[in-house]
Design an enzyme around this catalytic site. Structure first.
Site, PDB file in Angstrom:
ATOM      1  N   SER A 136      -2.494  -3.751  -7.861  1.00  0.00           N
ATOM      2  CA  SER A 136      -3.308  -3.794  -6.637  1.00  0.00           C
ATOM      3  C   SER A 136      -2.445  -4.127  -5.424  1.00  0.00           C
ATOM      4  CB  SER A 136      -4.456  -4.802  -6.761  1.00  0.00           C
ATOM      5  OG  SER A 136      -3.950  -6.095  -7.023  1.00  0.00           O
ATOM      6  N   GLY A 137      -1.261  -4.692  -5.644  1.00  0.00           N
ATOM      7  CA  GLY A 137      -0.336  -4.965  -4.551  1.00  0.00           C
ATOM      8  C   GLY A 137       0.173  -3.702  -3.881  1.00  0.00           C
ATOM      9  N   GLU A 171      -8.509   8.110  10.910  1.00  0.00           N
ATOM     10  CA  GLU A 171      -9.414   9.174  11.388  1.00  0.00           C
ATOM     11  C   GLU A 171     -10.159   9.833  10.238  1.00  0.00           C
ATOM     12  OE1 GLU A 171      -7.401  11.898  13.983  1.00  0.00           O
ATOM     13  OE2 GLU A 171      -7.224  10.369  15.556  1.00  0.00           O
ATOM     14  N   SER A 184     -11.559   8.423   7.813  1.00  0.00           N
ATOM     15  CA  SER A 184     -12.776   7.653   7.495  1.00  0.00           C
ATOM     16  C   SER A 184     -13.698   7.478   8.702  1.00  0.00           C
ATOM     17  CB  SER A 184     -12.392   6.250   6.998  1.00  0.00           C
ATOM     18  OG  SER A 184     -11.422   6.319   6.001  1.00  0.00           O
ATOM     19  N   HIS A 236       0.031 -11.929  -9.434  1.00  0.00           N
ATOM     20  CA  HIS A 236       1.494 -11.857  -9.497  1.00  0.00           C
ATOM     21  C   HIS A 236       2.017 -13.093 -10.243  1.00  0.00           C
ATOM     22  CE1 HIS A 236       1.248  -8.504  -6.921  1.00  0.00           C
ATOM     23  NE2 HIS A 236       1.730  -8.986  -5.788  1.00  0.00           N
ATOM     24  N   THR A 263      -4.369 -10.309  -4.045  1.00  0.00           N
ATOM     25  CA  THR A 263      -5.214  -9.819  -2.936  1.00  0.00           C
ATOM     26  C   THR A 263      -6.127 -10.924  -2.376  1.00  0.00           C
ATOM     27  OG1 THR A 263      -7.020  -8.964  -4.313  1.00  0.00           O
ATOM     28  CG2 THR A 263      -5.226  -7.425  -3.780  1.00  0.00           C
ATOM     29  N   CYS A 289       2.549 -10.841  -0.384  1.00  0.00           N
ATOM     30  CA  CYS A 289       1.867 -11.527  -1.495  1.00  0.00           C
ATOM     31  C   CYS A 289       2.856 -12.158  -2.474  1.00  0.00           C
ATOM     32  CB  CYS A 289       0.925 -10.567  -2.207  1.00  0.00           C
ATOM     33  SG  CYS A 289       1.611  -8.933  -2.486  1.00  0.00           S
TER      34      CYS A 289
HETATM   35  P1  NAP Z   1      -4.269   0.495   1.364  1.00  0.00           P
HETATM   36  O1  NAP Z   1      -5.180   0.247   0.201  1.00  0.00           O
HETATM   37  O2  NAP Z   1      -3.414   1.697   1.340  1.00  0.00           O
HETATM   38  O3  NAP Z   1      -5.161   0.494   2.717  1.00  0.00           O
HETATM   39  C1  NAP Z   1      -4.630   0.879   3.963  1.00  0.00           C
HETATM   40  C2  NAP Z   1      -5.715   0.871   5.023  1.00  0.00           C
HETATM   41  O4  NAP Z   1      -5.118   1.278   6.271  1.00  0.00           O
HETATM   42  C3  NAP Z   1      -6.874   1.829   4.747  1.00  0.00           C
HETATM   43  O5  NAP Z   1      -8.079   1.242   5.170  1.00  0.00           O
HETATM   44  C4  NAP Z   1      -6.549   3.014   5.649  1.00  0.00           C
HETATM   45  O6  NAP Z   1      -7.708   3.753   6.056  1.00  0.00           O
HETATM   46  C5  NAP Z   1      -5.945   2.312   6.840  1.00  0.00           C
HETATM   47  N1  NAP Z   1      -5.144   3.230   7.651  1.00  0.00           N
HETATM   48  C6  NAP Z   1      -4.139   4.052   7.253  1.00  0.00           C
HETATM   49  N2  NAP Z   1      -3.682   4.776   8.302  1.00  0.00           N
HETATM   50  C7  NAP Z   1      -4.398   4.401   9.399  1.00  0.00           C
HETATM   51  C8  NAP Z   1      -4.431   4.807  10.758  1.00  0.00           C
HETATM   52  N3  NAP Z   1      -3.588   5.734  11.221  1.00  0.00           N
HETATM   53  N4  NAP Z   1      -5.315   4.205  11.597  1.00  0.00           N
HETATM   54  C9  NAP Z   1      -6.169   3.254  11.132  1.00  0.00           C
HETATM   55  N5  NAP Z   1      -6.205   2.850   9.831  1.00  0.00           N
HETATM   56  C10 NAP Z   1      -5.334   3.414   8.971  1.00  0.00           C
HETATM   57  O7  NAP Z   1      -3.277  -0.742   1.565  1.00  0.00           O
HETATM   58  P2  NAP Z   1      -3.476  -2.299   1.177  1.00  0.00           P
HETATM   59  O8  NAP Z   1      -2.888  -2.593  -0.151  1.00  0.00           O
HETATM   60  O9  NAP Z   1      -4.881  -2.687   1.448  1.00  0.00           O
HETATM   61  O10 NAP Z   1      -2.475  -2.996   2.203  1.00  0.00           O
HETATM   62  C11 NAP Z   1      -2.790  -3.136   3.579  1.00  0.00           C
HETATM   63  C12 NAP Z   1      -1.709  -3.977   4.262  1.00  0.00           C
HETATM   64  O11 NAP Z   1      -1.678  -5.280   3.693  1.00  0.00           O
HETATM   65  C13 NAP Z   1      -0.296  -3.398   4.089  1.00  0.00           C
HETATM   66  O12 NAP Z   1       0.413  -3.648   5.261  1.00  0.00           O
HETATM   67  C14 NAP Z   1       0.254  -4.197   2.907  1.00  0.00           C
HETATM   68  O13 NAP Z   1       1.663  -4.247   2.930  1.00  0.00           O
HETATM   69  C15 NAP Z   1      -0.367  -5.547   3.152  1.00  0.00           C
HETATM   70  N6  NAP Z   1      -0.552  -6.411   1.965  1.00  0.00           N
HETATM   71  C16 NAP Z   1      -1.125  -5.910   0.827  1.00  0.00           C
HETATM   72  C17 NAP Z   1      -1.320  -6.759  -0.264  1.00  0.00           C
HETATM   73  C18 NAP Z   1      -1.961  -6.286  -1.551  1.00  0.00           C
HETATM   74  O14 NAP Z   1      -1.990  -7.071  -2.512  1.00  0.00           O
HETATM   75  N7  NAP Z   1      -2.479  -5.059  -1.633  1.00  0.00           N
HETATM   76  C19 NAP Z   1      -0.948  -8.089  -0.177  1.00  0.00           C
HETATM   77  C20 NAP Z   1      -0.384  -8.579   1.015  1.00  0.00           C
HETATM   78  C21 NAP Z   1      -0.199  -7.720   2.070  1.00  0.00           C
HETATM   79  P3  NAP Z   1      -8.155   5.143   5.339  1.00  0.00           P
HETATM   80  O15 NAP Z   1      -8.830   4.777   4.049  1.00  0.00           O
HETATM   81  O16 NAP Z   1      -9.092   5.725   6.325  1.00  0.00           O
HETATM   82  O17 NAP Z   1      -6.917   5.947   5.136  1.00  0.00           O
END
Ligand code: NAP
Length: 347
Positions: A176-177, A38, A40, A239, A326, A146
């Site tokens: 970044s993970g 919300e 964003s 990684h 990523t 990842c």
């Molecule tokens: P992040 O940077 O914290 O991004 C999270 C996203 O979720 C943001 O766009 C955020 O929007 C949104 N969000 C949070 N609360 C929400 C809500 N209530 N309703 C709708 N959207 C919401 O996290 P990330 O690193 O990109 O990771 C995202 C997912 O991928 C996680 O489950 C993570 O475990 C998984 N993952 C990450 C990686 C990596 O390398 N980073 C690798 C594999 C898997 P706002 O900006 O509006 O808050």
């Protein structure tokens, strides 16, 4: 061919930004919906996002409105790429599936569900068939954590020829993970953090499903013992993992392992998927590769690098593995999975 309309959930986050970057010139997919929290919502993408990648925000995305309510998704958006925060992913992804949208998710929530494929398609593309056991019209597929991706890809290739008894893996993982903004600079600079919440549990369970066998519409898990240790270091992307493997019977020679990995041809190659590479593994002979900064972008981040393949005095062999967390470990891997889904369902 008209491009398939897709959405990005969690569009402002680290993974969401990668989806947007990688989908910019995708030959099959075109983004027409963005969802985030919300905080964003009702903002233009360029105003709501702290863009962190080294290419500009694509022109067609800059001025797209962000929504937070799934019901605002256009009717013609067929596939939702999810980089949603774990706290909310389950609920939102299920909502979209019930609306008939296919979900291709990076989040952990659905990975271990019995009817949901957990895919590293170079290893277990046939698990995609699990989608036919799902009751909703919208199907859910996932990619692993990842840190699971890279060592499981290597172990999965070897396990097909020489069944594995046990694995010991230590990861040296990028910041970044942890998403954006992730860790504070004060916590990570000049430091190594020897714990990543939930990471070791995922690395010790997800590979068993991935290396499991599809039988009678369910996965018969592999019975491999896995011990893992996760560490976070002050690297932006990539990684690095040290991997030791013990085989169930007479182990292959070091040369046989090198040849097997070097000659590995992706089973996806003949499907003509835009993100698939014929030889997704590179093997180094020199002692000081792979290195995170130099090798993480192999095959534009979709490749896995291996080096230092040698004898292990406790296990049978050990090696160093590297991948881009990523890209292949998140958004790029998910896009490849979506391409497989498109082929499977003839979308
Ligand atoms: P992040 O940077 O914290 O991004 C999270 C996203 O979720 C943001 O766009 C955020 O929007 C949104 N969000 C949070 N609360 C929400 C809500 N209530 N309703 C709708 N959207 C919401 O996290 P990330 O690193 O990109 O990771 C995202 C997912 O991928 C996680 O489950 C993570 O475990 C998984 N993952 C990450 C990686 C990596 O390398 N980073 C690798 C594999 C898997 P706002 O900006 O509006 O808050």
């Amino acid at each position: 061919m008209e491009k398939i309309k897709v959405g990005v959930l969690g569009a402002t986050g680290a993974v969401g930004q990668r989806f947007i970057q990688l989908l910019e010139n995708h030959p099959w997919f075109e983004i027409n919906f963005l969802l985030a929290s919300e905080k964003s919502a009702n903002k233009l993408y360029k105003d709501a996002t702290n863009w962190k990648l080294n290419t500009p925000i694509p022109e067609n995305i800059k001025n797209l409105m962000i929504y937070s309510n799934p019901l605002d998704a256009p009717k013609n958006t067929k596939i939702m790429f999810s980089g949603l925060d774990n706290s909310i992913a389950l609920e939102i992804e299920q909502k979209f599936a019930s609306m008939g949208k296919h979900i291709v998710s990076n989040s952990k929530n659905h990975r271990m569900f019995e009817r949901v494929p957990l895919l590293i398609p170079e290893v277990n593309h046939e698990h995609i068939k699990l989608i036919y056991t799902q009751s909703e019209k919208g199907k859910i597929i996932t990619n692993p954590n990842c840190s699971t991706t890279f060592f499981t890809l290597i172990a999965g290739v070897l396990n097909k020829k020489w069944p594995i008894e046990s694995i010991f893996v230590v990861t040296i993982q990028a910041i970044s993970g942890a998403g954006y903004p992730g860790l504070s600079s004060y916590d990570i600079l000049d430091n190594v953090i020897p714990h990543i919440e939930g990471e070791e549990e995922k690395m010790e369970t997800e590979p068993l499903k991935i290396m499991g066998k599809l039988k009678n519409n369910r996965i018969d898990y592999a019975s491999i013992k896995i011990s893992s240790s996760a560490n976070r270091v002050a690297v932006i992307d990539g990684h690095l993992e040290t991997l030791s493997i013990k085989f169930s019977s007479t182990p292959p020679s070091i040369d046989e392992v090198k040849t097997e990995l070097n000659n590995f041809i992706s089973p996806l190659y003949n499907l003509n998927l835009p993100s698939a590479h014929k030889n997704p593994i590179q093997v180094f002979e020199v002692n000081d590769r792979p290195q995170t900064r130099i090798d993480r972008d192999f095959l534009n981040g979709m490749g896995t690098s291996v080096g230092r393949i040698r004898k292990d005095s406790i296990f049978d062999i050990k090696m160093t593995v590297l991948g881009h967390n990523t890209i292949k470990g998140a958004a790029g891997g998910a896009i490849l999975n979506a391409e497989l889904l498109v082929k499977e369902l003839n979308i």
